[in-house]
Design a protein around this motif. Structure first.
Motif, PDB file in Angstrom:
ATOM      1  N   TYR A   1     -10.270 -10.024  18.385  1.00 14.92           N
ATOM      2  CA  TYR A   1      -9.902  -9.909  16.965  1.00 14.92           C
ATOM      3  C   TYR A   1     -11.094  -9.433  16.130  1.00 14.92           C
ATOM      4  O   TYR A   1     -10.926  -8.700  15.157  1.00 14.92           O
ATOM      5  CB  TYR A   1      -9.367 -11.246  16.449  1.00 14.92           C
ATOM      6  N   HIS A   2     -12.276  -9.842  16.511  1.00 12.98           N
ATOM      7  CA  HIS A   2     -13.472  -9.373  15.798  1.00 12.98           C
ATOM      8  C   HIS A   2     -13.683  -7.882  16.052  1.00 12.98           C
ATOM      9  O   HIS A   2     -14.048  -7.133  15.138  1.00 12.98           O
ATOM     10  CB  HIS A   2     -14.699 -10.161  16.251  1.00 12.98           C
TER      11      HIS A   2
ATOM     12  N   LYS B   1     -11.560  -5.951  13.902  1.00 13.33           N
ATOM     13  CA  LYS B   1     -11.764  -6.310  12.491  1.00 13.33           C
ATOM     14  C   LYS B   1     -10.555  -7.066  11.915  1.00 13.33           C
ATOM     15  O   LYS B   1     -10.095  -6.800  10.807  1.00 13.33           O
ATOM     16  CB  LYS B   1     -12.051  -5.065  11.650  1.00 13.33           C
TER      17      LYS B   1
ATOM     18  N   ASP C   1     -10.521 -10.669  12.024  1.00  8.12           N
ATOM     19  CA  ASP C   1     -10.960 -12.064  12.114  1.00  8.12           C
ATOM     20  C   ASP C   1     -10.153 -12.977  11.201  1.00  8.12           C
ATOM     21  O   ASP C   1      -9.966 -14.158  11.502  1.00  8.12           O
ATOM     22  CB  ASP C   1     -12.446 -12.165  11.750  1.00  8.12           C
TER      23      ASP C   1
ATOM     24  N   LYS D   1     -17.773 -20.281  12.252  1.00  7.78           N
ATOM     25  CA  LYS D   1     -17.635 -19.078  13.053  1.00  7.78           C
ATOM     26  C   LYS D   1     -16.394 -19.194  13.954  1.00  7.78           C
ATOM     27  O   LYS D   1     -16.136 -20.259  14.525  1.00  7.78           O
ATOM     28  CB  LYS D   1     -18.867 -18.866  13.931  1.00  7.78           C
TER      29      LYS D   1
END
Length: 325
Positions: free
Chosen positions: A40-41, A44, A46, A225
């Motif tokens: 997912y990071h 982009k 997140d 995070k």
């Protein structure tokens, strides 16, 4: 959507069978969570809001990215493979909505037609996975406003849901079903009990939503995070599994089967809610919609024990909370 739904069905079934054959896969859940967070990071996404964003896309004409489709496909399969407590309904809605929204943009449809297309895709995705075209179409038409039917979408939703169900069946995507034997006659007393049960399950659904939000808020408070949430959440699910057993991993079909047989543990529905909240709150993008199907039946069995009614009636009740929730 029928082909994609069948592929998703086979993938989840494979993940479940593999997890049952190799129990040690449970200990890879934190690693799977890290992989999902990384994917997912990379794309982009997140801050992906999950199924709620798909529903909002119909009401507010928000843009659904096509990249959401493979991401939710992979993340759901990984979660089931490693023992996370997750469902398939939300994933089906996201896959169907994402593909149909992309097609709407590809065909340069206006906002109104894009909404209808997205609703039809959601109905098709749900129906392809569960073989319930009528329920899928009605649900999709109510997305615009809960309790209010969006009649402009009635034909597209019903046709897409029916066609997706047929195609998925031809591709071997057989929907999960249970046979209930010796169902008792419907009497005034049993109807009254079912009405009360429906109200109780509505309250339980509200508790479920609050628990989900509370656990998610706790994750955000202590861990900032995504990878931290994934790691800690995976470890918590492993700990819960070691304490309470493996019945609550995955979609929880064993819990449903036990409930229909009248042998589910009294507190099985609460444990399923707990497992799901911990799994979803850690940042797993897998669907969280399945638990009503898992904690609904055992909650009905618990009610039967309190009211001392016949086991056959409890088996009929077992599916009622799924709709009530």
């Amino acid at each position: 959507m029928g082909v994609v739904g069948a592929a998703f069905h086979h993938a989840v079934e494979w993940a479940t069978a593999t997890r049952m054959a190799y129990p040690w896969l449970l200990y890879l859940l934190p690693v799977a969570g890290l992989a999902i967070a990384g994917l997912y990071h990379l794309f982009k996404m997140d801050n992906d809001a999950g199924t709620e964003f798909v529903l909002a896309s119909v009401r507010d004409a928000r843009v659904l990215r096509i990249s959401m489709v493979p991401l939710i496909f992979i993340s759901t399969v990984l979660t089931h493979l490693c023992g996370g407590s997750a469902g398939r309904e939300g994933a089906a809605l996201k896959i169907g909505g994402g593909i149909s929204a992309w097609l709407g943009r590809l065909l340069h449809l206006d906002n109104r037609d894009r909404r209808i297309t997205t609703m039809a895709g959601m109905a098709a995705g749900f129906s392809a996975l569960f073989g319930t075209p009528l329920a899928a179409a009605v649900f999709a038409m109510e997305v615009e406003s809960v309790g209010v039917m969006y009649y402009a979408a009635i034909v597209p939703c019903f046709l897409s849901a029916l066609l997706a169900s047929i195609v998925a069946g031809l591709c071997g995507g057989e929907a999960t079903s249970f046979v209930v034997f010796n169902a008792p006659d419907l009497t005034v007393l049993s109807m009254a009990q079912i009405i009360v049960l429906g109200a109780l399950c509505g309250m339980l659904a509200n508790i479920f939503c609050r628990v989900m939000r509370g656990v998610s808020k706790a994750y955000r408070h202590f861990f900032h995070k995504p990878w931290q949430k994934a790691l800690v959440g995976g470890c918590l699910v492993i700990l819960l599994t070691l304490v309470f057993g493996r019945d609550y991993n995955g979609a929880g079909m064993s819990v449903i089967s036990a409930a229909l047989g009248g042998s589910a543990d009294t507190w099985a529905f609460l444990l399923k809610i707990l497992f799901t909240a911990v799994t979803w709150g850690r940042g797993s993008r897998a669907a969280r919609s399945s638990p009503p199907s898992s904690w609904g039946p055992p909650s009905a069995v618990s009610s039967r024990r309190c009211w001392a009614c016949r086991p056959a009636l409890a088996r009929r009740w077992a599916w009622s909370p799924c709709s009530a929730a």
